[in-house]
Structures are given as structure tokens and as C-alpha cells.
Motif scaffolding. Structure first.
Motif, PDB file in Angstrom:
ATOM      1  N   LEU A   1      -3.652  -1.883  -5.916  1.00  0.00           N
ATOM      2  CA  LEU A   1      -4.192  -0.433  -6.501  1.00  0.00           C
ATOM      3  C   LEU A   1      -4.860   0.036  -5.169  1.00  0.00           C
ATOM      4  CD1 LEU A   1      -5.010  -0.948 -10.264  1.00  0.00           C
ATOM      5  CD2 LEU A   1      -3.071   0.209  -9.014  1.00  0.00           C
TER       6      LEU A   1
ATOM      7  N   ASN B   1       2.895   5.441 -10.767  1.00  0.00           N
ATOM      8  CA  ASN B   1       2.474   4.135 -11.305  1.00  0.00           C
ATOM      9  C   ASN B   1       0.833   4.483 -11.207  1.00  0.00           C
ATOM     10  OD1 ASN B   1       4.910   3.187 -12.166  1.00  0.00           O
ATOM     11  ND2 ASN B   1       5.306   2.215 -10.094  1.00  0.00           N
ATOM     12  N   PHE B   2       0.491   4.598  -9.991  1.00  0.00           N
ATOM     13  CA  PHE B   2      -1.066   4.604  -9.882  1.00  0.00           C
ATOM     14  C   PHE B   2      -1.818   5.743 -10.458  1.00  0.00           C
ATOM     15  CE2 PHE B   2      -3.928   3.094  -6.215  1.00  0.00           C
ATOM     16  CZ  PHE B   2      -5.121   3.505  -6.753  1.00  0.00           C
TER      17      PHE B   2
ATOM     18  N   THR C   1       0.795  -1.305  -0.061  1.00  0.00           N
ATOM     19  CA  THR C   1      -0.013  -0.079   0.163  1.00  0.00           C
ATOM     20  C   THR C   1       0.891   1.295   0.214  1.00  0.00           C
ATOM     21  OG1 THR C   1      -1.639  -1.106   1.168  1.00  0.00           O
ATOM     22  CG2 THR C   1      -1.786   1.272   1.231  1.00  0.00           C
TER      23      THR C   1
ATOM     24  N   LEU D   1      -1.052  11.121  -5.799  1.00  0.00           N
ATOM     25  CA  LEU D   1      -1.092   9.463  -6.506  1.00  0.00           C
ATOM     26  C   LEU D   1       0.535   9.833  -7.102  1.00  0.00           C
ATOM     27  CD1 LEU D   1      -4.308   9.069  -8.466  1.00  0.00           C
ATOM     28  CD2 LEU D   1      -3.809   8.342  -6.323  1.00  0.00           C
TER      29      LEU D   1
ATOM     30  N   CYS E   1       0.669  -3.818 -14.938  1.00  0.00           N
ATOM     31  CA  CYS E   1       0.591  -3.178 -13.414  1.00  0.00           C
ATOM     32  C   CYS E   1       0.848  -4.289 -12.659  1.00  0.00           C
ATOM     33  CB  CYS E   1      -1.039  -2.772 -13.291  1.00  0.00           C
ATOM     34  SG  CYS E   1      -1.247  -2.257 -11.768  1.00  0.00           S
TER      35      CYS E   1
ATOM     36  N   THR F   1      -3.992   2.939  -2.059  1.00  0.00           N
ATOM     37  CA  THR F   1      -3.346   4.114  -1.751  1.00  0.00           C
ATOM     38  C   THR F   1      -3.891   4.831  -0.481  1.00  0.00           C
ATOM     39  OG1 THR F   1      -1.841   5.853  -2.247  1.00  0.00           O
ATOM     40  CG2 THR F   1      -3.974   5.951  -3.180  1.00  0.00           C
TER      41      THR F   1
ATOM     42  N   ARG G   1       1.133  -3.958  -9.136  1.00  0.00           N
ATOM     43  CA  ARG G   1       1.127  -3.459  -7.806  1.00  0.00           C
ATOM     44  C   ARG G   1      -0.360  -3.655  -7.335  1.00  0.00           C
ATOM     45  NH1 ARG G   1       1.112   2.806  -6.185  1.00  0.00           N
ATOM     46  NH2 ARG G   1      -0.374   1.615  -4.783  1.00  0.00           N
TER      47      ARG G   1
END
Length: 242
Positions: free
Chosen positions: A200, A226-227, A57, A223, A196, A202, A198
């Protein structure tokens, strides 16, 4: 260098990257880089963790700069006198808004929780959510001919381990990229289609009364690249995000 979101003589907050542990853990013995050590070296003084974010996260992570402030912030978190907001991409179209009131049994790890009681009753856990945007993609994933996703704002009212990930799974809208509580087919699709790799999820905002001055403090994290790139690939506008 970690992005510093806020700093005064008592507190420092950073925008933690996805994949970075907060501190050394038995669960990731091979890791050699931790947010605590990086931040300590960056500002030249010791930092004290007052809450945690899971390794995958990203977002607002707060440290105290002395033990007394750390204790006061710990009391604030324990008393639930903070307000946290997260952004997540989840499978399917969620309701426009809702409240997930679903007790969670404590998750124990075989290595780090050897002495913990395994038969505790489920603990109260509540999460509120608001849908911000949706998209339907012309790709068959699983048994469906198209793939639907929602961007949601999550506001946890309690702080259980992996609460958001477990709650979204409970309402059948798992967070994309969650390898523990998510949908393997959706995760594979995002890796192959969007590169992608990771989770998603945050931590976008943290609000509380300053433990030393009493003044309201709101810390927001933009953000990460990447996000933000993933949001754009799904056709959503970051600028228009409420």
C-alpha cells in the motif's frame, strides 16, 4: 494499455500498476512484461527510463523520449531538483507530521550487485511525512486487541533504495503489504480480512522544471482501483484527501 498521465515531444509519464517491473531485471527472470516495453509498444517509439519505482509500488513513472532529454532529467534527479510525494497505509498512529533523518546502508543484491562494494558507509537519507487520516479496527492483530492504521503522505528528500519502506520500519510504522521490511502479521490480516495482496504505497505526485522548456511541471496519478478500494474499506474519503 497503461494510463498516460502526461506526454509531450520530450517526455511521457504513466500511472504504473503495482506488480509491474520498470525494465528487465536479473531479480525477476520469469517476468515477461515490463513498463518500458509496454509503453514503447503503446506509443510506437522507444522510451528511456529516468528514475525507478519498485515493482510493488504504483504511481507516477516518467520516461524520456530521447537520450538527450533522458540525460538532462537524470541530472535533475541527481541534483535533487524534483519533488516527489507518495501515499502509504502504515501500521499504528503516526505523529501528525515528522522528519525521518536516518542514514541507510546500501542494500545489495547477491545477483545484480556482485561487483559492488559491500562495506560502504551508510548514506544520508531523509523523509518527511504528514498524517492524513487514522482508523482503529476492532480486530486483534498480534498482541493488541485492536488494529490501528494511518494514511500518510511521504516526501522523500533523498532517493535511497527502498528508502520509504526502510524509514517507516525504522519509526515502527511499517507500510502495510511490505513483505521485505513490513509486519508479517499485519500483511496476513490484510490478505485475509480485505483480500489485499499488494504493497500500500503509491507515487502520487512528481514535480520538476521541464528539462527542455524550463516550465514548472507537476504530474499527479489518481489512485488505482485496488488502492482506492482499500482506502474506502478503511473508511477514509478519497474526495476529502488533502
Amino acid at each position: 494499455m497503461l494510463e498516460i498521465l502526461y506526454q509531450d515531444e520530450w517526455l511521457v509519464a504513466i500511472n504504473k500498476p503495482a506488480g509491474l517491473l520498470v525494465h528487465r531485471s536479473m531479480l525477476d527472470k520469469h517476468e515477461t512484461r515490463f513498463a518500458m516495453q509496454v509503453q514503447r509498444d503503446q506509443i510506437g517509439q522507444h522510451v528511456f527510463p529516468v528514475h525507478r519505482l519498485d515493482k510493488p509500488t504504483s504511481g507516477v513513472l516518467l520516461f524520456a523520449l530521447n537520450p538527450d532529454t533522458a540525460r538532462k532529467m537524470g541530472d535533475i534527479f541527481l541534483a535533487r531538483e524534483t519533488e516527489k510525494e507518495y501515499l502509504a497505509v502504515v501500521r499504528g498512529f503516526t505523529d501528525e507530521s515528522g522528519k525521518i533523518d536516518y542514514p541507510l546502508k546500501e542494500e545489495l543484491d547477491k545477483k545484480s550487485d556482485k561487483k559492488a562494494t559491500a562495506d560502504k558507509a551508510p548514506q544520508e537519507a531523509t523523509t518527511e511525512y504528514q498524517r492524513l487520516a487514522t482508523v482503529e479496527l476492532p480486530y486483534p492483530v498480534g498482541r493488541y486487541k485492536t488494529a490501528r492504521y494511518s494514511l500518510v503522505r511521504l516526501t522523500p528528500k533523498t532517493g535511497r533504495k527502498h528508502q520509504l519502506r526502510r524509514h517507516l520500519k525504522h519509526i515502527f510504522h511499517p507500510i502495510v503489504g511490505d513483505t521485505t521490511h513490513g509486519d508479517g502479521k499485519q500483511n496476513s490480516f490484510f490478505r485475509q480480512q480485505f483480500d489485499c495482496h499488494r504493497l500500500l504505497l503509491t507515487a502520487s505526485k512528481l514535480s520538476f522544471a521541464h528539462p527542455e522548456t524550463g516550465r514548472p511541471l507537476q504530474i499527479e496519478a489518481p489512485l488505482d482501483e485496488n488502492f482506492a478500494c482499500m482506502i474506502q474499506k478503511l473508511g477514509w474519503s478519497i474526495a476529502g484527501m488533502p
